[in-house]
Design an enzyme around this catalytic site. Structure first.
Site, short mmCIF file in Angstrom:
data_model
loop_
_atom_site.label_atom_id
_atom_site.label_comp_id
_atom_site.label_asym_id
_atom_site.label_seq_id
_atom_site.Cartn_x
_atom_site.Cartn_y
_atom_site.Cartn_z
N ASP A 13 0.81 -1.23 0.00
CA ASP A 13 0.00 0.00 0.00
C ASP A 13 0.84 1.27 0.00
OD1 ASP A 13 -2.24 -1.65 0.09
OD2 ASP A 13 -2.25 -1.66 2.29
N LYS A 16 1.84 2.13 -5.06
CA LYS A 16 2.37 1.56 -6.32
C LYS A 16 1.43 1.86 -7.48
CE LYS A 16 2.39 -2.44 -4.29
NZ LYS A 16 2.08 -2.05 -2.91
N GLY A 40 -4.56 -4.27 -3.83
CA GLY A 40 -5.53 -3.22 -4.14
C GLY A 40 -4.74 -1.99 -4.51
N HIS A 41 -4.74 -1.65 -5.78
CA HIS A 41 -3.92 -0.53 -6.27
C HIS A 41 -4.84 0.61 -6.70
CE1 HIS A 41 -0.33 -3.41 -7.16
NE2 HIS A 41 -0.72 -3.43 -5.91
N GLN A 225 2.04 -5.92 -3.15
CA GLN A 225 2.53 -6.03 -1.78
C GLN A 225 3.87 -5.27 -1.63
OE1 GLN A 225 1.46 -9.06 -3.44
NE2 GLN A 225 -0.51 -8.40 -2.70
#
Ligand code: GDP
Ligand code: IMO
Ligand code: MG
Length: 429
Positions: A13, A16, A40-41, A225
């Site tokens: 988080d 990225k 989750g991007h 990650q």
């Protein structure tokens, strides 16, 4: 020729998604190479927020090709939802703008059941997984019972593998985890439906990528990650089951290391973590609460509040070394506005010893007391800064001090979630 890898330097988080979306402007192809929809991007473009879990963060640029490499574990139902959501908004309109590796493994319903049931059984000792079945899917890959997209395409192979797996998993689910067994026919039919819808995207992505690179196309590799969640180099066992570090690019795409020219570590200007596990610089009082509120620190996948703390230079130096990072993108500097003093952890102390390097021992990590370096804070909002000189002097000093401690140059400083809220310091492509 220039290919770039973007790797998380902390516990995920780090931003990225934002950075990949920004770099994708100059790339031709954007590639995910490990893990799955535990990621989750978040991308914020013209004020509109998009969260991507599986599709690479190049999807909001037309004419870019998104590739899901063999190292990713893919939940086909989630992938289809993500594709259709993007198509509705006018993205990924051509099938050729997405390639899915035939070697990527499928996440099956039993992977999710096992992941969630095990976490329930572990109780207080749980890892805090996202419950998406990522761990059990990688376990099957290594146990050589996993199902790949190439297997899904070959109907008889798929039937045989699924039939064997369902028998074995149902014994485990019932006898050990005390869960309900799963139905072969239901899963078989659902996945045959997925085959039809995904067939057009499935290909040998290793050949595709190597050919494109030979033809001079620019490739951006999007890590998920972060280094401290890496199964080998992270805070084991509180990690994700894949290699999140740079080595994952080669194994997860089928490309040689000479094809990676820049390795950019993404780091927040402070530290966060979701789920369980050691976090030496965690702030449990009002300072941590301020970081959480000002940084809007809630998980993009599970919505869980993220634990917050000061910048951990011991962890970040470890990430720089493990990945051979050639530059750092520092995100969320704007969130530090309003603190009178800002702290950096430069070493850990435990049991009378000082640790300058990241320890492998969970006991040391759990009990480590940070050695702090304190810097002066600033009061003014950074959100409108677009040049380094727009930043207040103390913010500039903080960035320069991090460069010194990490012995690595910043390539950009991010001062807000939007694509444009960025101070570019070095051209990457
Ligand atoms: P990722 O998993 O590394 O892609 O990061 P996430 O998207 O899960 O979390 C990063 C969060 O921070 C998202 O909500 C982003 O929109 C947001 N973000 C990224 N860069 C910045 C920044 O510089 N400042 C602020 N305030 N938010 C940012
Ligand atoms: P992005 O790509 C932050 C964490 C989980 C848990 C541990 C193992 O958005 O940075 P898993 O479901 O992978 O078996 O859970 O890893 N985790 C993440 N934390 N960001 C992520 O992805 C994460 N993906 C997994 O919270 O602690
Ligand atoms: Mg995330």
């Amino acid at each position: 020729m220039s290919n770039v890898a973007v790797i998380g330097a902390q516990w995920g988080d780090e931003g990225k998604g934002k950075v990949v979306d920004l770099f994708a402007l100059d790339a031709d192809i954007v590639v995910r190479f490990q893990d799955g929809n535990n990621a989750g991007h978040t991308l914020v473009v013209k004020g509109e927020k998009t969260v991507l879990h599986l599709i690479p963060s190049g999807a909001l640029h037309s004419k870019k090709i998104c590739v899901i490499g063999n190292g990713v574990v893919v939940d086909p139902g989630i992938l289809l939802e993500e594709i259709s959501g993007l198509k509705k908004r006018g993205y990924l309109l051509k099938d050729s703008s997405l390639r899915l590796s035939e070697g990527a493994h499928l996440i099956m319903p039993y992977h999710k059941s096992i992941d969630q049931a095990r976490e329930r059984l572990r109780g207080k000792g749980r890892i805090g997984t996202t419950g998406r079945g990522i761990g059990p899917a990688y376990e099957d890959k290594v146990a050589r019972t996993g199902i790949r997209f190439i297997d899904l395409l070959e109907e008889d192979v798929f039937r045989e593998k699924l039939s064997y797996n369902i028998k074995e998993k149902n014994i485990y689910l019932k006898a050990i985890l005390k869960e309900k067994p799963l139905n072969f026919k239901e899963i078989y039919d659902t996945y045959c439906g997925y085959r039809k819808k995904l067939k057009a995207y499935i290909t040998d992505t290793a050949i595709f990528l190597n050919e494109k690179i030979k033809a001079g196309k620019k490739v951006l590799f999007e890590g998920a990650q972060g280094t401290l969640l890496d199964v080998d180099h992270g805070t084991y066992p509180f990690v994700t089951p894949s290699n999140t570090v740079i080595s994952g690019v080669c194994s997860g795409t089928g490309m040689g290391p000479q094809n990676i020219h820049h390795i950019i570590g993404i780091s927040k200007a402070y530290t966060t973590r979701v789920g369980s596990g050691p976090f030496p610089t965690e702030l449990k009082g009002p300072e941590g609460e301020k970081l959480k509120q000002d940084g809007d620190e809630f998980g993009a996948t599970t919505g869980r509040p993220r634990r917050c703390g000061w910048f951990d230079a011991v962890g970040a130096r470890h990430a720089v070394r493990i990945n051979g990072m050639t530059g750092i993108a520092l995100t969320k500097l704007d969130v530090l506005t309003g603190f009178e003093k800002i702290k950096i952890c430069t070493a850990y102390r435990f049991d009378g010893k000082t640790f300058h390097e990241f320890p492998s021992s969970l006991r040391v990590l759990e009990h480590a007391k940070p050695k702090w370096e304190e810097m002066e804070g600033w009061d003014t909002s950074l959100r409108r800064a677009r040049k380094f000189s727009d930043l207040p002097i103390n913010a500039r000093r903080y960035v320069r001090r991090l460069e010194e401690i990490l012995d690595t140059k910043m390539v950009l400083v991010s001062v807000g979630p939007g694509r444009e809220q960025t101070i570019m310091l070095k051209k990457i492509f």
